[in-house]
Write an enzyme that holds these catalytic residues in place. Structure first.
Site, short mmCIF file in Angstrom:
data_model
loop_
_atom_site.label_atom_id
_atom_site.label_comp_id
_atom_site.label_asym_id
_atom_site.label_seq_id
_atom_site.Cartn_x
_atom_site.Cartn_y
_atom_site.Cartn_z
N SER A 162 22.25 -21.36 25.33
CA SER A 162 21.02 -21.75 24.63
C SER A 162 21.18 -21.68 23.12
O SER A 162 21.91 -20.82 22.58
CB SER A 162 19.92 -20.79 25.05
N GLU A 192 19.14 -20.43 21.32
CA GLU A 192 18.62 -19.11 20.93
C GLU A 192 19.77 -18.17 20.55
O GLU A 192 19.55 -17.14 19.91
CB GLU A 192 17.80 -18.49 22.06
N TYR A 249 16.43 -12.15 25.18
CA TYR A 249 16.85 -13.38 25.86
C TYR A 249 18.11 -13.95 25.20
O TYR A 249 19.09 -14.28 25.87
CB TYR A 249 15.71 -14.41 25.82
O1 F7E Z 1 8.62 -21.39 21.48
C1 F7E Z 1 6.36 -20.77 18.59
C2 F7E Z 1 7.33 -19.68 18.99
O2 F7E Z 1 8.41 -20.49 23.79
C3 F7E Z 1 8.92 -22.32 20.46
C4 F7E Z 1 13.20 -21.76 25.93
O3 F7E Z 1 13.40 -22.84 26.81
O4 F7E Z 1 14.08 -23.00 24.09
C5 F7E Z 1 12.95 -22.26 24.52
O5 F7E Z 1 12.74 -21.14 23.67
C6 F7E Z 1 8.36 -21.85 19.13
C7 F7E Z 1 8.66 -20.39 18.78
O6 F7E Z 1 10.44 -21.89 23.14
C8 F7E Z 1 3.27 -20.25 20.41
O7 F7E Z 1 7.14 -18.52 18.16
C9 F7E Z 1 3.86 -20.64 18.37
O8 F7E Z 1 9.03 -20.32 17.43
O9 F7E Z 1 8.31 -23.00 23.45
P1 F7E Z 1 8.87 -21.69 23.03
P2 F7E Z 1 11.69 -21.10 22.49
O10 F7E Z 1 11.37 -19.70 22.22
O11 F7E Z 1 12.18 -21.93 21.35
C10 F7E Z 1 15.34 -22.30 24.09
C11 F7E Z 1 16.41 -23.27 23.72
C12 F7E Z 1 15.59 -21.55 25.34
O12 F7E Z 1 16.74 -21.37 25.75
C13 F7E Z 1 14.44 -20.84 25.96
O13 F7E Z 1 14.69 -20.51 27.31
O14 F7E Z 1 6.94 -21.94 19.18
N1 F7E Z 1 5.01 -20.60 19.11
N2 F7E Z 1 2.80 -20.43 19.15
C14 F7E Z 1 4.66 -20.36 20.39
N3 F7E Z 1 5.42 -20.25 21.50
C15 F7E Z 1 4.79 -20.04 22.69
N4 F7E Z 1 5.53 -19.97 23.82
N5 F7E Z 1 3.41 -19.91 22.74
C16 F7E Z 1 2.61 -20.00 21.64
O15 F7E Z 1 1.40 -19.89 21.74
#
Ligand code: F7E
Length: 328
Positions: A131, A133, A155
């Protein structure tokens, strides 16, 4: 007599990527096997919704990433030509709340599968879902296969460990083992805990008068968002090469969460400022501020490139949520 079908084993087949990959491989005439937790089999309508249309075309096995023995049994029996290891605790935010199970499941699960392949089916080709990440607090922009890792969450740490295990099994035991370093990839099948689906679903509900507000955390963070349907093809291409290698998969473009919000709301003629509220509790203890892929290697060696543009992706997610809500 028909040609013998290639066999494939997918962990995480009930997830977004697993379900698209299974459909893709059925079309390529593979015999598709998937690993599912027993609890999911007991709750088909909730847990198997993404694969309900292909259930009669795939073979489901009950096993757990936490049990080496259960994985060995399946790998030994099927001896798959290809294994795609997609299952994980993949919600970054939750990994801070439950570090121990994220690290245990994600690291041990990958280790168990690699070890089972080495001892019981060494000719199986292996794909690990690494990832973006892993880049975390980025050392260089854009990020490619040579960019150092700096994970910012349990993660991300678990994915670095999985990546290194995969590389070590390739080098030490000569397994055909690859990692795909995939940047964010979305679709109408994305889980509701991830920000894109949270937004598209809320926008559709607000448009239909079912919801009034949308609470989000840090909307300034930037990601390289692609379409999951383009990305499963890249996974498969990695396992069709002469020799195994690691590849970055992304679009090379970066947009903020706010950009996603703006496009989603304006698509249904609403002003996001009237509906979006910020909740600091949704901020992460350590954030990844900016990710953007340099996928030159995948383009050159796999002849892969993304098809879907960011705006198309946002619109397709909102449209699909509107459609499914209207059907209820
Ligand atoms: O967050 C911000 C949060 O949870 C994206 C997974 O598939 O991609 C994914 O990880 C961004 C972050 O995805 C909310 O802080 C704001 O900056 O959709 P996300 P992620 O963390 O980028 C990678 C490549 C993976 O491998 C992972 O498995 O959005 N954000 N407000 C929020 N995020 C969430 N979830 N909820 C909110 O309300």
């Amino acid at each position: 007599m028909g040609k013998i079908k290639k066999k494939v084993l997918i962990t995480g087949i009930t997830g977004q990527d697993g379900s698209y990959l299974a459909e893709f491989l059925i079309k390529k005439n593979y015999e598709v096997h998937g690993i599912v937790r027993r609890v999911a089999l007991e709750d088909e309508s909730h847990r198997l919704w993404r694969i309900k249309n292909i259930l009669n075309k795939i073979n489901i096995h009950s096993a757990s990433l936490e049990s080496y023995a259960s994985l060995v049994k399946i790998i030994q029996r099927i001896k798959p030509n290809e294994v795609y290891h997609l299952a994980a605790q993949s919600y970054v935010s939750y990994s801070f709340e439950d570090e121990f199970s994220t690290l245990n499941t994600n690291i041990n699960g990958t280790h168990y599968i690699l070890s089972a392949i080495k001892d019981f089916s060494p000719r199986s080709k292996f794909y690990f879902a690494a990832s973006s990440e892993m880049f975390g607090k980025v050392r260089k922009t854009p990020q490619n296969e040579l960019t150092p890792f700096y994970p910012r969450s349990p993660y991300g740490i678990s994915k670095v460990a999985g990546f290194e295990l995969t590389r070590n099994y390739r080098e030490a035991y000569k397994l055909y083992a690859c990692s795909g370093i995939l940047f964010n990839h979305e679709s109408p099948r994305r889980g509701f805990e991830f920000v894109t689906r949270k937004i598209s679903y809320a926008v559709a509900r607000i448009k239909l008068g079912l919801q009034k507000e949308l609470y989000l955390g840090n909307i300034e963070s930037k990601r390289d968002w692609g379409d999951a349907r383009d990305y499963v093809k890249a996974m498969w291409l990695m396992l069709q090469k002469k020799s195994p290698d690691d590849y970055v998969i992304g679009t090379g473009k970066t947009f903020s969460v706010k950009d996603f919000v703006k496009i989603a709301f304006s698509h249904v003629n609403l002003d996001y400022k009237k509906y979006v509220r910020i909740n600091k509790k949704l901020y992460r203890p350590a954030e990844v501020d900016l990710l953007v892929a340099d996928y030159t290697k995948a383009k050159k060696k796999l002849n892969w490139k993304p098809k879907t543009k960011f705006k198309e992706l946002v619109v397709s997610m909102v449209e699909e949520d509107l459609r499914s809500l209207k059907d209820i």
